[in-house]
Design an enzyme around this catalytic site. Structure first.
Site, mmCIF file in Angstrom:
data_model
loop_
_atom_site.group_PDB
_atom_site.id
_atom_site.type_symbol
_atom_site.label_atom_id
_atom_site.label_comp_id
_atom_site.label_asym_id
_atom_site.label_seq_id
_atom_site.Cartn_x
_atom_site.Cartn_y
_atom_site.Cartn_z
ATOM 1 N N HIS A 88 0.843 -1.207 0.000
ATOM 2 C CA HIS A 88 0.000 0.000 0.000
ATOM 3 C C HIS A 88 0.876 1.254 0.000
ATOM 4 O O HIS A 88 0.602 2.224 -0.707
ATOM 5 C CB HIS A 88 -0.859 0.066 1.273
ATOM 6 N N GLU A 137 -0.758 -4.175 -8.796
ATOM 7 C CA GLU A 137 -0.883 -5.350 -9.673
ATOM 8 C C GLU A 137 -1.031 -6.647 -8.876
ATOM 9 O O GLU A 137 -1.261 -7.696 -9.448
ATOM 10 C CB GLU A 137 0.333 -5.438 -10.602
ATOM 11 N N ASP A 188 -3.533 -7.299 -7.029
ATOM 12 C CA ASP A 188 -4.921 -7.626 -7.362
ATOM 13 C C ASP A 188 -5.104 -7.348 -8.855
ATOM 14 O O ASP A 188 -5.764 -6.387 -9.257
ATOM 15 C CB ASP A 188 -5.878 -6.785 -6.512
ATOM 16 N N SER A 197 -2.545 -7.877 3.125
ATOM 17 C CA SER A 197 -3.015 -7.654 4.496
ATOM 18 C C SER A 197 -3.350 -8.975 5.158
ATOM 19 O O SER A 197 -3.262 -9.113 6.381
ATOM 20 C CB SER A 197 -4.255 -6.757 4.493
ATOM 21 N N ARG A 198 -3.737 -9.959 4.362
ATOM 22 C CA ARG A 198 -4.141 -11.255 4.934
ATOM 23 C C ARG A 198 -2.947 -12.067 5.429
ATOM 24 O O ARG A 198 -3.128 -13.059 6.132
ATOM 25 C CB ARG A 198 -4.941 -12.071 3.916
#
Ligand code: PAF
Length: 299
Positions: free
Chosen positions: A48, A159, A161, A197-198
């Site tokens: 991010h 990229e 996602d 984040s996961r």
């Protein structure tokens, strides 16, 4: 870029939690100022922050939205347990020179009375879309709302996602939204794991097992000679065998339409995978360039 700073932006980032307040802040800036938007669901990591840094470098002012979007989670998915740490996120953004942090409340931004859905046909029906019904409708609807609320000149998407990036590009083109979508490279840990984040939900043991995804992608990118069927079989074989990896899909696809490729491919392609590791759903992808190895797999 201009040096202009919107009125009332003494201590940054200014935190706003309604569309009205966001509009008032953005419209308080001089007209010639350029605005960048970085849409996120928070739990910020270096991936991010690479989008944020690029937006800060390229725009006069930057809005980062933090909103865990309930519309993009299926009923059996991890909306409730999705990582959240707003205090830490705000600190990180303050250190990065972000002007505005938009943190809408779900009740105001996705009210029960919402009756409009933005759907991008075709692109959303394969890969992630086929496994997560309604996911991309939720993404497309909320991204459209974020773009309409902040009216940025540029919006930044990673990229990581990859399918989401294509969906957003398509909706912006189809709806003539007049915002430039800036694609930013996927960021990896030094050992190859794609930042997500996961990842905080992975135990040390599962984190090591998850490295199979980037390793398989890297191997396929390295061996890429344009034979799509062999590349897909190799990717599939490596991940189906990998201990603790519950493979969802492993695909070699057209980088624009995401249609599966077969035979000999002359132009670029994209290899994409999704799997569960220790109950955490992970996605990863890599570009397969027309000339062979792409550096993006990070090994
Ligand atoms: O990529 C994400 O974090 C989300 O899908 C997005 C773009 C912020 C929409 O909720």
């Amino acid at each position: 870029m201009s040096d202009a700073v919107p009125t009332g932006m003494g201590s940054r980032p200014v935190r706003v939690d309604t569309v009205e307040a966001l509009r008032a802040t953005v419209h308080g800036a001089p007209r010639e100022a350029t605005w960048g938007l970085v849409p996120t669901m928070g739990a910020l990591h270096d991936g991010h922050l690479s989008l944020v840094d690029r937006a800060v470098a390229e725009c006069d002012h930057v809005v980062v939205s933090i909103f865990v979007n309930p519309l993009q989670f299926g009923p059996a998915e991890d909306f409730e347990t999705y990582p959240r740490d707003l205090a830490r996120d705000l600190e990180l953004l303050a250190a990065r020179g972000v002007d505005v942090c938009f943190t809408p409340a779900a009740a105001g931004f996705t009210p029960a009375g919402l009756r409009t859905t933005v759907r991008v046909a075709g692109l959303t029906e394969v890969l992630e879309g086929a496994r997560r019904p309604g996911h991309f409708d939720g993404v497309a609807t909320i991204v459209t709302k974020l773009l309409a609320s902040s009216r940025p000149d540029r919006a930044y998407f990673g990229e990581k996602d990859y399918q989401q990036l294509l969906v957003v590009r398509r909706l912006v083109a189809d709806l003539d939204l007049g915002v430039q979508i800036v694609a930013c490279p996927l960021i990896r840990e030094p050992d190859g794991l794609a930042l997500s984040s996961r990842n905080v939900g992975l135990s040390e043991h599962d984190r090591r097992r998850a490295l199979a995804l980037s390793a398989a992608l890297h191997a396929v990118a390295k061996a890429w000679d344009g034979d799509a069927g062999t590349a897909r079989a190799r990717l599939h074989g490596a991940l189906a065998e990998a201990p603790g990896v519950d493979l969802d899909y492993a695909e070699v696809a057209d980088p624009e339409t995401l249609e599966p490729l077969s035979g000999t491919v002359r132009g670029p392609a994209r290899a994409l995978v999704a799997a569960r590791v220790g109950g955490v759903r992970l996605i990863d992808n890599v570009a397969l360039s027309a000339v062979g190895v792409d550096a993006g797999a990070g090994h």
